[in-house]
Design a protein around this motif. Structure first.
Motif, mmCIF file in Angstrom:
data_model
loop_
_atom_site.group_PDB
_atom_site.id
_atom_site.type_symbol
_atom_site.label_atom_id
_atom_site.label_comp_id
_atom_site.label_asym_id
_atom_site.label_seq_id
_atom_site.Cartn_x
_atom_site.Cartn_y
_atom_site.Cartn_z
ATOM 1 N N PRO A 127 0.754 -1.204 0.003
ATOM 2 C CA PRO A 127 -0.019 0.016 -0.101
ATOM 3 C C PRO A 127 0.834 1.327 0.127
ATOM 4 O O PRO A 127 0.561 2.207 -0.637
ATOM 5 N N VAL A 128 1.821 1.149 0.484
ATOM 6 C CA VAL A 128 2.750 2.559 0.576
ATOM 7 C C VAL A 128 3.333 2.826 -0.758
ATOM 8 O O VAL A 128 3.263 3.867 -1.069
ATOM 9 N N GLN A 130 1.851 1.997 -3.465
ATOM 10 C CA GLN A 130 0.791 2.164 -4.252
ATOM 11 C C GLN A 130 0.829 3.913 -4.226
ATOM 12 O O GLN A 130 0.228 4.540 -5.291
ATOM 13 N N ARG A 131 0.848 4.323 -3.150
ATOM 14 C CA ARG A 131 0.542 5.973 -2.940
ATOM 15 C C ARG A 131 1.710 6.800 -3.814
ATOM 16 O O ARG A 131 1.092 7.872 -4.319
#
Length: 263
Positions: A127-128, A130-131
């Protein structure tokens, strides 16, 4: 690219990725893909010389100011330049400035060396990442354009699915393990027209699922030991590389250690 070419000198420019974190050696120092590549190139060329100017935490502006002119003056057969990713991971990032500085670096380095090598850096899945992915892909598109304009090679680590495998990343989730660095060395080796020794893109074996509690415990350890200090440095404007010299600042003969593995 000429197959089985001979290279007599190599200069590495960049940040922690090129310094070698987190390919830790018993003495507490870091090895990394650039050292591995230099060792392999040295076996083909008596008197081979190597410099590694990379320092962890450096932004592209610092790389341009502190490393690029030094590297250009060394007139090496091969120069690798990997930078700008630390900028994209900052909360605020002027991508126009990052692109301009990277272009400045390429324009200075490309005419000064036999072969300039750029990279599309690997990215860990999660998720990190993806940002920040849109910024990274903007950076990599610029890398491709610069390479085409200046005759540089591009090693596409980002496009290799295996390089996103979490097993190739250290506990800090920012730096490659020894196996990850070994694969990068092989990727650059092949890009330079040297005979392949393995398929660096080959997937790892099946990933054994981790229990939910173990995953959450790992997340908490990561946040406490790595994410918190990283955020603290961002907020205070500090860097893990502040005051740290380059690991190999001079272009000197590379002495092979008979006991050190080449891969």
């Amino acid at each position: 690219m000429e197959m089985n070419a001979t290279y007599n000198s190599f200069v590495a420019v960049g940040d922690s990725f090129t310094e070698g974190m987190s390919d830790l050696l018993p003495d507490g120092s870091y090895r990394g893909w650039a050292d591995l590549l230099a060792a392999r190139l040295a076996t083909r060329s008596p008197g081979f010389r190597y410099a590694n100017l990379a320092v962890r935490g450096k932004l592209i502006g610092q790389i341009v100011d502190e490393q690029v002119d030094l590297a250009a003056a060394m007139k090496a057969d091969v120069v690798t330049l990997v930078g700008g990713l630390n900028d994209t991971l900052r909360p605020k990032c002027d991508m126009g400035r990052v692109r301009g500085l990277l272009e400045e670096a390429v324009e200075r380095l490309a005419p000064s060396c036999g072969q300039l090598v750029l990279m599309r850096s690997p990215g860990r899945n999660g998720p990190v990442m993806q940002r920040f992915r849109p910024r990274m892909e903007e950076l990599f598109a610029h890398v491709d354009a610069l390479a085409a304009r200046h005759g540089a090679l591009v090693v596409d680590l980002y496009g290799a699915e295996v390089m996103g495998d979490p097993r190739l990343w250290d506990l800090d989730r920012l730096h490659l393990t020894g196996e990850g660095h070994r694969r990068v060395a092989e990727a650059v080796w092949q890009a330079l027209g040297l005979p392949p020794e393995e398929d660096w893109r080959a997937p790892l074996g099946p990933l054994v699922p981790t229990a939910w509690l173990a995953r959450r415990s790992g997340d908490l350890r990561f946040a406490r030991r790595h994410l918190g200090p990283w955020i603290g440095r961002r907020l205070t404007g500090r860097s893990s590389g502040d005051g740290r010299p380059a690991k190999r600042p001079d272009l000197l003969p590379y002495v092979l250690d008979d006991d050190a593995p080449l891969s």
